[in-house]
Write a protein that holds these residues in place. Structure first.
Motif, PDB file in Angstrom:
ATOM      1  N   LEU A 152      -8.189  26.313  27.564  1.00 35.85           N
ATOM      2  CA  LEU A 152      -7.354  25.698  28.590  1.00 35.85           C
ATOM      3  C   LEU A 152      -7.107  24.221  28.357  1.00 35.85           C
ATOM      4  O   LEU A 152      -6.192  23.645  28.944  1.00 35.85           O
ATOM      5  CB  LEU A 152      -8.005  25.879  29.968  1.00 35.85           C
ATOM      6  CG  LEU A 152      -8.285  27.318  30.410  1.00 35.85           C
ATOM      7  CD1 LEU A 152      -9.028  27.312  31.738  1.00 35.85           C
ATOM      8  CD2 LEU A 152      -6.989  28.098  30.525  1.00 35.85           C
ATOM      9  N   TYR A 153      -7.938  23.598  27.542  1.00 38.93           N
ATOM     10  CA  TYR A 153      -7.826  22.145  27.328  1.00 38.93           C
ATOM     11  C   TYR A 153      -8.205  21.847  25.892  1.00 38.93           C
ATOM     12  O   TYR A 153      -9.119  22.470  25.338  1.00 38.93           O
ATOM     13  CB  TYR A 153      -8.760  21.404  28.295  1.00 38.93           C
ATOM     14  CG  TYR A 153      -8.727  19.894  28.166  1.00 38.93           C
ATOM     15  CD1 TYR A 153      -7.790  19.127  28.850  1.00 38.93           C
ATOM     16  CD2 TYR A 153      -9.643  19.236  27.355  1.00 38.93           C
ATOM     17  CE1 TYR A 153      -7.758  17.756  28.739  1.00 38.93           C
ATOM     18  CE2 TYR A 153      -9.628  17.856  27.227  1.00 38.93           C
ATOM     19  CZ  TYR A 153      -8.682  17.115  27.920  1.00 38.93           C
ATOM     20  OH  TYR A 153      -8.646  15.760  27.791  1.00 38.93           O
ATOM     21  N   TRP A 154      -7.505  20.895  25.276  1.00 35.02           N
ATOM     22  CA  TRP A 154      -7.759  20.574  23.865  1.00 35.02           C
ATOM     23  C   TRP A 154      -7.402  19.103  23.625  1.00 35.02           C
ATOM     24  O   TRP A 154      -6.263  18.698  23.817  1.00 35.02           O
ATOM     25  CB  TRP A 154      -6.907  21.460  22.964  1.00 35.02           C
ATOM     26  CG  TRP A 154      -7.091  21.257  21.487  1.00 35.02           C
ATOM     27  CD1 TRP A 154      -6.624  20.216  20.729  1.00 35.02           C
ATOM     28  CD2 TRP A 154      -7.772  22.129  20.576  1.00 35.02           C
ATOM     29  NE1 TRP A 154      -6.975  20.370  19.425  1.00 35.02           N
ATOM     30  CE2 TRP A 154      -7.684  21.540  19.296  1.00 35.02           C
ATOM     31  CE3 TRP A 154      -8.437  23.342  20.717  1.00 35.02           C
ATOM     32  CZ2 TRP A 154      -8.243  22.135  18.167  1.00 35.02           C
ATOM     33  CZ3 TRP A 154      -8.995  23.932  19.601  1.00 35.02           C
ATOM     34  CH2 TRP A 154      -8.892  23.325  18.343  1.00 35.02           C
ATOM     35  N   GLY A 213     -11.662  22.835  26.706  1.00 30.31           N
ATOM     36  CA  GLY A 213     -11.924  23.462  27.992  1.00 30.31           C
ATOM     37  C   GLY A 213     -11.723  24.965  27.903  1.00 30.31           C
ATOM     38  O   GLY A 213     -10.697  25.425  27.392  1.00 30.31           O
ATOM     39  N   PHE A 214     -12.714  25.740  28.378  1.00 26.71           N
ATOM     40  CA  PHE A 214     -12.641  27.190  28.369  1.00 26.71           C
ATOM     41  C   PHE A 214     -12.613  27.707  29.805  1.00 26.71           C
ATOM     42  O   PHE A 214     -13.251  27.140  30.693  1.00 26.71           O
ATOM     43  CB  PHE A 214     -13.858  27.805  27.662  1.00 26.71           C
ATOM     44  CG  PHE A 214     -13.993  27.426  26.220  1.00 26.71           C
ATOM     45  CD1 PHE A 214     -13.304  28.124  25.235  1.00 26.71           C
ATOM     46  CD2 PHE A 214     -14.816  26.383  25.832  1.00 26.71           C
ATOM     47  CE1 PHE A 214     -13.434  27.779  23.897  1.00 26.71           C
ATOM     48  CE2 PHE A 214     -14.965  26.032  24.498  1.00 26.71           C
ATOM     49  CZ  PHE A 214     -14.261  26.735  23.525  1.00 26.71           C
ATOM     50  N   GLU A 215     -11.886  28.798  30.002  1.00 30.77           N
ATOM     51  CA  GLU A 215     -11.921  29.477  31.290  1.00 30.77           C
ATOM     52  C   GLU A 215     -13.287  30.130  31.452  1.00 30.77           C
ATOM     53  O   GLU A 215     -13.721  30.905  30.596  1.00 30.77           O
ATOM     54  CB  GLU A 215     -10.816  30.532  31.357  1.00 30.77           C
ATOM     55  CG  GLU A 215     -10.742  31.250  32.687  1.00 30.77           C
ATOM     56  CD  GLU A 215      -9.684  32.338  32.695  1.00 30.77           C
ATOM     57  OE1 GLU A 215      -9.613  33.045  33.716  1.00 30.77           O
ATOM     58  OE2 GLU A 215      -8.957  32.484  31.689  1.00 30.77           O
ATOM     59  N   SER A 216     -13.979  29.827  32.539  1.00 32.91           N
ATOM     60  CA  SER A 216     -15.360  30.294  32.713  1.00 32.91           C
ATOM     61  C   SER A 216     -15.467  31.807  32.721  1.00 32.91           C
ATOM     62  O   SER A 216     -16.440  32.374  32.236  1.00 32.91           O
ATOM     63  CB  SER A 216     -15.945  29.723  34.003  1.00 32.91           C
ATOM     64  OG  SER A 216     -16.093  28.326  33.898  1.00 32.91           O
ATOM     65  N   SER A 217     -14.476  32.484  33.278  1.00 35.56           N
ATOM     66  CA  SER A 217     -14.526  33.937  33.348  1.00 35.56           C
ATOM     67  C   SER A 217     -14.123  34.606  32.036  1.00 35.56           C
ATOM     68  O   SER A 217     -14.327  35.803  31.852  1.00 35.56           O
ATOM     69  CB  SER A 217     -13.617  34.450  34.469  1.00 35.56           C
ATOM     70  OG  SER A 217     -12.268  34.060  34.231  1.00 35.56           O
ATOM     71  N   ASN A 218     -13.557  33.831  31.122  1.00 41.05           N
ATOM     72  CA  ASN A 218     -13.166  34.350  29.810  1.00 41.05           C
ATOM     73  C   ASN A 218     -13.256  33.210  28.809  1.00 41.05           C
ATOM     74  O   ASN A 218     -12.312  32.446  28.625  1.00 41.05           O
ATOM     75  CB  ASN A 218     -11.746  34.917  29.845  1.00 41.05           C
ATOM     76  CG  ASN A 218     -11.318  35.507  28.511  1.00 41.05           C
ATOM     77  OD1 ASN A 218     -12.070  35.489  27.526  1.00 41.05           O
ATOM     78  ND2 ASN A 218     -10.109  36.028  28.452  1.00 41.05           N
ATOM     79  N   VAL A 248      -1.469  24.302  24.019  1.00 43.54           N
ATOM     80  CA  VAL A 248      -2.477  24.540  25.058  1.00 43.54           C
ATOM     81  C   VAL A 248      -1.962  24.061  26.407  1.00 43.54           C
ATOM     82  O   VAL A 248      -2.107  24.733  27.442  1.00 43.54           O
ATOM     83  CB  VAL A 248      -3.800  23.849  24.688  1.00 43.54           C
ATOM     84  CG1 VAL A 248      -4.779  23.887  25.865  1.00 43.54           C
ATOM     85  CG2 VAL A 248      -4.427  24.514  23.474  1.00 43.54           C
ATOM     86  N   GLN A 249      -1.342  22.911  26.416  1.00 37.71           N
ATOM     87  CA  GLN A 249      -0.818  22.340  27.647  1.00 37.71           C
ATOM     88  C   GLN A 249       0.293  23.204  28.240  1.00 37.71           C
ATOM     89  O   GLN A 249       0.401  23.354  29.466  1.00 37.71           O
ATOM     90  CB  GLN A 249      -0.278  20.935  27.356  1.00 37.71           C
ATOM     91  CG  GLN A 249       0.334  20.232  28.538  1.00 37.71           C
ATOM     92  CD  GLN A 249       0.960  18.910  28.134  1.00 37.71           C
ATOM     93  OE1 GLN A 249       1.122  18.631  26.957  1.00 37.71           O
ATOM     94  NE2 GLN A 249       1.331  18.115  29.106  1.00 37.71           N
ATOM     95  N   LYS A 250       1.111  23.808  27.408  1.00 32.04           N
ATOM     96  CA  LYS A 250       2.258  24.589  27.864  1.00 32.04           C
ATOM     97  C   LYS A 250       1.847  25.869  28.574  1.00 32.04           C
ATOM     98  O   LYS A 250       2.695  26.558  29.155  1.00 32.04           O
ATOM     99  CB  LYS A 250       3.164  24.927  26.678  1.00 32.04           C
ATOM    100  CG  LYS A 250       3.936  23.738  26.131  1.00 32.04           C
ATOM    101  CD  LYS A 250       4.904  23.192  27.160  1.00 32.04           C
ATOM    102  CE  LYS A 250       5.690  22.022  26.581  1.00 32.04           C
ATOM    103  NZ  LYS A 250       6.640  21.478  27.577  1.00 32.04           N
ATOM    104  N   GLN A 251       0.565  26.214  28.546  1.00 32.86           N
ATOM    105  CA  GLN A 251       0.115  27.374  29.298  1.00 32.86           C
ATOM    106  C   GLN A 251       0.311  27.180  30.797  1.00 32.86           C
ATOM    107  O   GLN A 251       0.333  28.148  31.553  1.00 32.86           O
ATOM    108  CB  GLN A 251      -1.363  27.657  29.002  1.00 32.86           C
ATOM    109  CG  GLN A 251      -1.631  28.103  27.591  1.00 32.86           C
ATOM    110  CD  GLN A 251      -3.104  28.335  27.342  1.00 32.86           C
ATOM    111  OE1 GLN A 251      -3.555  29.467  27.229  1.00 32.86           O
ATOM    112  NE2 GLN A 251      -3.861  27.254  27.259  1.00 32.86           N
ATOM    113  N   MET A 252       0.457  25.933  31.219  1.00 35.35           N
ATOM    114  CA  MET A 252       0.662  25.644  32.628  1.00 35.35           C
ATOM    115  C   MET A 252       2.132  25.735  33.036  1.00 35.35           C
ATOM    116  O   MET A 252       2.471  25.528  34.195  1.00 35.35           O
ATOM    117  CB  MET A 252       0.146  24.231  32.946  1.00 35.35           C
ATOM    118  CG  MET A 252      -1.348  24.066  32.756  1.00 35.35           C
ATOM    119  SD  MET A 252      -2.328  25.178  33.781  1.00 35.35           S
ATOM    120  CE  MET A 252      -2.772  26.438  32.585  1.00 35.35           C
TER     121      MET A 252
END
Length: 480
Positions: free
Chosen positions: A182-184, A172-177, A248-252
């Protein structure tokens, strides 16, 4: 030249090549010949071009001398200092276990590259992405392996060819960047699972693109804080399958001074449970942030933390990004199909791995090779040193290793011939891989075959879509 920013370059070369045992049963995967050089030579050269002068090679203890000897032959083309670090042969270590083994050697950031990554991408571009976003973990992704291998006819049993596709990851990628991951999750682990995100996730990232066309190249830039966390988690064995999804998950997660606060899980609420009072990843990352860095966050208009106090929850302490290669050549040679394609591309690509001053030495047909009259070797071929080619021989779209002997009236098309192979008169070889020291008798016809190490093919034999090797013979006996 010193290593960039005191970063540490590491090549993972401990894998046995379980997906290509017909080729690796008598040779470490890292030493399989690709063109004129062993496979591991290519990531070494890529790291050198990125500015690394010291490289750690992690391999099995029993392989250290063999790899060192093979690379010593090419000391003229390798300028970096190579250090072998052995891991126990008796242990079934994963890539994360190997990283943990050298964790104390890493000062700031480590660039880990698999020994089977053959790519003309610039690792310096990956490093720029990592620095630009002050990333905790940055990966190389590519769409090239899938598009290349989909059209590659694979030698050997047709039933095995279905498993030769590149590993697929749902990302998953952030659409604006679109650099921001964001997801793996590996598709093999998803099965029929429906991917959903929590409300808190969607509040922060309302537009997320989920894609499955990218392949993980197994080249990772990992910060010291993540490595310190890994060192405290001996249950994590794999970088791709376990550590990367977790980071990746820990970004939240948000961080409050002296108290980590789990904000939200990216895919499934409550799946990340703290174990006892162990420090979490956000703790290690927060500790690594300097006072100056924190001050900039609270004073910068572009920061999510602008105007907040130092005791306020901090977002985006953990950051994951990707460098996406969309042109050139990139393949992980960890399957027969990928290895086959990498070998056939070397006549075209080899110059990209050399300094400009040495390109003239990379002739497709070296001076030590002898070619008798009326023989033709195509411009899309590569021959090793001291190859002898008889009369009326045709070689097209093929790579032939060093010290091979090709007799008269032989036709070789779209094939890979390794070192010290003998091919007798009037053979026709199409789309094959012939391993070291094999002997092919007169008038043999081989089509879409793999011939293993030291194998002898009797005169006038005909084989199509077969594997002739000690491994295959042992498997057949076992199955019977």
């Amino acid at each position: 030249m010193s290593n960039p920013g005191d970063w540490t370059a590491v090549i993972m070369a401990g894998g046995s090549g379980s997906r290509m045992t017909d080729l690796t049963n008598q040779c470490p995967k890292a030493l399989l010949p690709v063109g004129r050089f062993p496979m591991i030579w290519y990531p070494i050269r890529s790291l050198e071009k990125a500015g690394f002068s010291d490289i750690i090679i992690i391999t099995r203890q029993s392989w250290q001398d063999q790899i060192h000897s093979a690379l010593s032959v090419d000391t003229g083309s390798i300028g970096a200092r190579l250090e072998m670090v052995g891991i126990p042969d008796s242990e079934d270590w994963g890539t994360a276990d190997s990283l943990r083994h050298i964790a104390d050697r890493i000062r700031t950031t480590a660039l880990f590259v698999s020994c089977d990554l053959i790519s003309d991408c610039k690792l310096s571009d990956l490093m720029l992405i990592h620095r630009k976003y002050n990333s905790s973990l940055t990966v190389i992704l590519s769409q090239l392996p899938s598009s290349i291998l989909a059209e590659t006819p694979v030698p050997g049993f047709k039933s095995k060819q279905k498993n030769s596709a590149a590993e697929k990851i749902s990302i998953g990628f952030e659409s604006s960047n679109m650099d921001h991951v964001l997801y793996w999750k590996a598709q093999i682990d998803m099965e029929d699972e429906f991917v959903f995100f929590t409300r808190k996730f969607l509040d922060r990232f309302p537009c997320t693109r989920l894609q499955s066309t990218w392949a993980d190249c197994h080249a990772y830039l990992i910060n010291k804080s993540v490595i310190r966390y890994l060192k405290e988690r001996p249950n994590i064995s794999s970088l791709q399958g376990e550590l990367l999804p977790l980071v990746v998950q820990k970004q939240m997660s948000m961080y409050v001074r002296d108290r980590p606060k789990e904000d939200a899980d990216m895919a499934s609420p409550g799946s990340d449970v703290r174990v006892g009072k162990k420090k979490d990843l956000v703790d290690f990352v927060a500790e690594s942030e300097s006072d100056l860095t924190n001050s900039v966050k609270f004073l910068s208009l572009t920061s999510d933390s602008f105007g907040l106090s130092e005791d306020s929850p901090q977002k985006d302490l953990v950051r994951c990004y990707a460098y996406r290669q969309t042109s050139g050549f990139c393949v992980r040679a960890n399957t027969v199909a990928a290895y086959f394609e990498a070998c056939k591309q070397m006549p075209r690509l080899i110059g990209t791995f050399w300094n400009n001053k040495k390109k003239e030495a990379l002739l497709n047909v070296p001076e030590s090779t002898t070619i008798k009259p009326k023989s033709q070797v195509g411009a899309d071929c590569m021959l090793g040193e001291s190859v002898t080619i008889g009369e009326k021989v045709s070689v097209k779209k093929s790579v032939i290793g060093k010290h091979c002997k090709i007799a008269d009236k032989v036709r070789i098309t779209n094939s890979v011939i390794m070192d010290h192979v003998t091919i007798q008169d009037s053979c026709n070889i199409i789309n094959c891989i012939i391993a070291d020291s094999a002997n092919i008798g007169d008038k043999c016809e081989l089509n879409n075959c793999i011939i293993g190490h030291n194998q002898s093919i009797p005169t006038m034999s005909k084989h199509t879509n077969e594997v002739v090797s000690n491994v295959s013979q042992m498997m057949e006996v076992f199955l019977e």
